[in-house]
Design an enzyme around this catalytic site. Sequence first.
Site, PDB file in Angstrom:
ATOM      1  N   GLN A   1       1.018  -1.308   0.202  1.00  0.00           N
ATOM      2  CA  GLN A   1       0.030  -0.070  -0.064  1.00  0.00           C
ATOM      3  C   GLN A   1       1.050   1.178  -0.086  1.00  0.00           C
ATOM      4  O   GLN A   1       1.873   1.337   0.647  1.00  0.00           O
ATOM      5  CB  GLN A   1      -0.683   0.044   1.304  1.00  0.00           C
ATOM      6  N   MET A  48       0.571  -2.719   9.030  1.00  0.00           N
ATOM      7  CA  MET A  48      -0.321  -2.837   7.644  1.00  0.00           C
ATOM      8  C   MET A  48      -1.169  -4.209   7.650  1.00  0.00           C
ATOM      9  O   MET A  48      -0.393  -4.991   8.122  1.00  0.00           O
ATOM     10  CB  MET A  48       0.770  -2.861   6.654  1.00  0.00           C
ATOM     11  N   GLU A  49      -2.353  -3.776   7.514  1.00  0.00           N
ATOM     12  CA  GLU A  49      -3.353  -4.693   7.573  1.00  0.00           C
ATOM     13  C   GLU A  49      -3.269  -5.795   6.453  1.00  0.00           C
ATOM     14  O   GLU A  49      -4.493  -6.275   6.145  1.00  0.00           O
ATOM     15  CB  GLU A  49      -4.839  -4.073   7.537  1.00  0.00           C
ATOM     16  N   ASN A  50      -2.060  -6.334   6.511  1.00  0.00           N
ATOM     17  CA  ASN A  50      -2.213  -7.627   5.303  1.00  0.00           C
ATOM     18  C   ASN A  50      -3.011  -8.854   5.942  1.00  0.00           C
ATOM     19  O   ASN A  50      -2.822  -9.256   6.868  1.00  0.00           O
ATOM     20  CB  ASN A  50      -0.490  -7.946   4.924  1.00  0.00           C
ATOM     21  N   HIS A 107      -6.521  -1.456  15.410  1.00  0.00           N
ATOM     22  CA  HIS A 107      -6.620  -0.993  14.246  1.00  0.00           C
ATOM     23  C   HIS A 107      -6.302  -1.679  13.138  1.00  0.00           C
ATOM     24  O   HIS A 107      -7.279  -2.033  12.194  1.00  0.00           O
ATOM     25  CB  HIS A 107      -5.577   0.491  14.218  1.00  0.00           C
ATOM     26  N   GLU A 108      -5.093  -2.514  13.123  1.00  0.00           N
ATOM     27  CA  GLU A 108      -5.055  -3.382  11.848  1.00  0.00           C
ATOM     28  C   GLU A 108      -5.863  -4.537  12.026  1.00  0.00           C
ATOM     29  O   GLU A 108      -6.472  -4.898  10.975  1.00  0.00           O
ATOM     30  CB  GLU A 108      -3.622  -4.114  11.869  1.00  0.00           C
ATOM     31  N   HIS A 110      -9.209  -3.500  10.228  1.00  0.00           N
ATOM     32  CA  HIS A 110      -9.303  -3.492   8.699  1.00  0.00           C
ATOM     33  C   HIS A 110      -9.871  -4.766   8.265  1.00  0.00           C
ATOM     34  O   HIS A 110     -10.121  -5.121   7.113  1.00  0.00           O
ATOM     35  CB  HIS A 110      -7.794  -3.407   8.128  1.00  0.00           C
ATOM     36  N   GLU A 130      -9.518   4.039   6.378  1.00  0.00           N
ATOM     37  CA  GLU A 130      -8.972   4.453   7.606  1.00  0.00           C
ATOM     38  C   GLU A 130      -9.857   5.150   8.536  1.00  0.00           C
ATOM     39  O   GLU A 130      -9.804   4.897   9.825  1.00  0.00           O
ATOM     40  CB  GLU A 130      -7.747   5.239   7.177  1.00  0.00           C
ATOM     41  N   ASP A 146       0.608   7.729  -1.027  1.00  0.00           N
ATOM     42  CA  ASP A 146       1.327   7.245   0.282  1.00  0.00           C
ATOM     43  C   ASP A 146       1.266   8.723   1.230  1.00  0.00           C
ATOM     44  O   ASP A 146       1.359   8.640   2.414  1.00  0.00           O
ATOM     45  CB  ASP A 146       2.844   7.263   0.101  1.00  0.00           C
ATOM     46  N   TYR A 173      -8.401   9.519   8.809  1.00  0.00           N
ATOM     47  CA  TYR A 173      -8.462   8.814   9.897  1.00  0.00           C
ATOM     48  C   TYR A 173      -9.279   9.212  10.851  1.00  0.00           C
ATOM     49  O   TYR A 173     -10.439   8.523  11.518  1.00  0.00           O
ATOM     50  CB  TYR A 173      -6.801   8.593  10.523  1.00  0.00           C
ATOM     51  N   LYS A 213       5.973   8.009  10.928  1.00  0.00           N
ATOM     52  CA  LYS A 213       5.095   9.048  11.963  1.00  0.00           C
ATOM     53  C   LYS A 213       6.194   9.375  13.187  1.00  0.00           C
ATOM     54  O   LYS A 213       5.707  10.415  13.613  1.00  0.00           O
ATOM     55  CB  LYS A 213       3.786   8.138  12.649  1.00  0.00           C
TER      56      LYS A 213
HETATM   57  N1  BES Z   1      -3.060   0.967   6.075  1.00  0.00           N
HETATM   58  C1  BES Z   1      -2.772   1.646   6.928  1.00  0.00           C
HETATM   59  C2  BES Z   1      -1.086   2.159   6.675  1.00  0.00           C
HETATM   60  C3  BES Z   1      -0.902   2.755   4.931  1.00  0.00           C
HETATM   61  C4  BES Z   1      -1.955   3.907   4.617  1.00  0.00           C
HETATM   62  C5  BES Z   1      -0.026   2.473   4.069  1.00  0.00           C
HETATM   63  C6  BES Z   1      -1.790   4.224   3.373  1.00  0.00           C
HETATM   64  C7  BES Z   1       0.408   3.192   2.908  1.00  0.00           C
HETATM   65  C8  BES Z   1      -0.984   3.911   2.597  1.00  0.00           C
HETATM   66  C9  BES Z   1      -2.570   1.229   8.210  1.00  0.00           C
HETATM   67  O1  BES Z   1      -3.562   0.468   8.654  1.00  0.00           O
HETATM   68  C10 BES Z   1      -2.348   2.265   9.250  1.00  0.00           C
HETATM   69  O2  BES Z   1      -3.256   3.045   9.272  1.00  0.00           O
HETATM   70  N2  BES Z   1      -1.290   2.320   9.808  1.00  0.00           N
HETATM   71  C11 BES Z   1      -1.072   3.393  11.060  1.00  0.00           C
HETATM   72  C12 BES Z   1      -1.661   2.928  12.217  1.00  0.00           C
HETATM   73  C13 BES Z   1      -2.476   3.694  13.284  1.00  0.00           C
HETATM   74  C14 BES Z   1      -3.430   4.941  12.609  1.00  0.00           C
HETATM   75  C15 BES Z   1      -2.798   3.021  14.624  1.00  0.00           C
HETATM   76  C16 BES Z   1       0.319   3.676  11.420  1.00  0.00           C
HETATM   77  O3  BES Z   1       1.071   3.108  10.520  1.00  0.00           O
HETATM   78  O4  BES Z   1       0.706   4.611  11.865  1.00  0.00           O
HETATM   79 ZN    ZN Z   2      -5.367   1.606   8.815  1.00  0.00          ZN
END
Ligand code: BES
Ligand code: ZN
Length: 687
Positions: free
Chosen positions: A178, A307-309, A332-333, A336, A355, A411, A419, A595
Amino acid sequence: MILSRFLRLAALAALVVFAVAACKREPTPAATPPAPKPQAAAESGDYDEHSYAEPDKVAIDDLALELALDFDARTIGGTATYTLDWRDDTATTLVLDTRDLTIERAEGEVAGGSWQPLQFELAGRDDLLGSKLTIQAPERNARIRVAYRTSPAASGLQWLEASMTEGKATPFMFSQSQAIHARSWVPLQDTPRVRYTYSAHVTAPADVMVLMSADNDPAAPRDGDYSFRMPQRIPSYLMAIAAGDLVFKPISARAGVWAEPATVDRAVAEFEDTEKMIATTESLYGPYRWERYDLLILPPSFPYGGMENPRLSFITPTVIVGDKSLVSLIAHELAHSWSGNLVTNSSAKDGWLNEGFTSYVENRIVEALYGEERADMEYVISRNGLKAEIANMSPEEQALAVRPGVVKNPDDSLSAVSYDKGAWFLQFLEERFGRAEFDAFLRGYFDHFAFQSIPTARFVDYAQEHLLEKYPDRVTKEEFDAWLYEPGIPGSAPQVMSRSFGVVDSARLAWLGSGTLPPQSITGEWSTQEWIHFLEGLPDTLSIEQLSQLDTAYRFTGTPNAELAQRWYPLAVRSSYMQAYPAIADFVRTIGRRKLIMPTYQALVATEAGLAFAKEQLEAARPGYHPITTGSVEKLIAEAKPAPGSGTPFMPGTIEPAVAPDAEVDAAPPAMPAADGDPTRPAPTGR
Ligand code: BES
Ligand code: ZN
């Protein structure tokens, strides 16, 4: 690269001539602009501007991969075989997304089961979208096969030398598909509009375990030869693979942890509530439809939190802090598995469907398992972040339902709006319609659209019928639309307050006014969330004396809790607190989760001296950074405009340690080893 013209019904002889001609080098072709938007798709909002694929003509129904992992060359090579659904009677070309792939050949299966070469054309590279691969299939073959190899610089893969792993003996590789990186390791219709089943046969060195977003068998022998099947239809961004010294430990009959041997026990202890989380979500929104749910703990260079694979969420090790305080990431994951993997946004601009829904479900899981106060604290933290982020966004970026063209690089598209404004919208609906009614609605929504990919408009229609019209006079159409189409936070937003944060606010205020820190009897009880809130409420800069006082009491500098480091180091940089710089260097070099480290880089590049320091860190970290993280840091550095001569240069060797090693520590925040703490306890970040 390879270029040739398509002949509609070419004889086999002509094809051979073409194939030979195709091998000659031709000038690099130009990148293809994305296909013009079809009128009907534009109107329904069901159009993906981030893919060259034309799924209305032909769509992948099943994918069969035959892959070999080469750790020395840092490549994956093999074949992808597509079973196709020819949807448009006149279509004779299969258009795939690729990025930095070498395409060796394309073949179509003909009657009798033999394979014949097909003409193909690989267009030039667009920086964002990659290269469009057009395969000519005048016979509309039911199966087409592409032989290919990835580049060592594939944007969706990270290859780590053994020395960069915890065990130091076995190399590691993992994917992050993703948003649009699956195309860098498999030629695909890389758009969530297309869903397909897949199978894979993967070979690797015998000591390397390979896992995929599929039916990983906890008892599979580790022999370098692995087979996978994913019988549920998934979009391409959920394709995932990882390889390394990975062992399995169960949490329950259907959940467990894959990790390097040195991490697996700590991870199982931290995430022991996973089964309860699955059961809670099932009771709210219906059965978990993916059989197993396992967690894969990645090295600290993983560019995301999680990542919610499907069947195998990929998880950063930075949330293993010893007190379960950051497990909302797992909620969270896991969430998904309903919002995102089961009901999927049909393009990145509808990202809030994934999200926002997931952040709402995440909070419901946290509330059910850890109580309302914890859930409220998490909402307050995320909403404070949302308000800060919105302040710097254009009005069109602040709407949940964004128009095409607003999301440039997907990205970067997933802002706090998708979110946190998304989750807030659903909390608003829950409040107005009532929890029981709204829970039933959401359960029905997941069921109705299960295994489908939809744009925002489909949700709107469904909500119109099953909420607004079913329960009239609870929410007006104007209120509903304001959330979706207008900037800012609507006046109808429910306000969440946290009692615990009230105490934190007074403690902070008292310290800022009097210099007296809160008593140990208060801070001793604080959770990670309360410390986060304490740090976030501090002024933009503090004096060196103030920072030293906090450091002496709480040891923020060098904290193994990366959520606290994420907030402390930018403050240290803005305040020219040079004592923290050695720890900052260590932090940004060892962690790749964007992040966590981007706020510190952002603070650094604001001054000339800081920018020089940031560049140094990037160069030192580069071999261990994921391509996605490298890209983000490079962009920040390239766009920086610090005032000439600004900032304090960092002179290693002239800096006293932030806190004397034998200093007494007050009430240390969670996961911060106190002076008399256990020095053998491993740092959670993999450092
Ligand atoms: N699916 C996302 C990660 C993502 C989003 C990757 C868009 C690439 C493009 C994942 O589920 C996510 O939201 N991760 C967050 C978790 C948090 C909000 C609890 C993260 O990585 O910070
Ligand atoms: Zn997410």
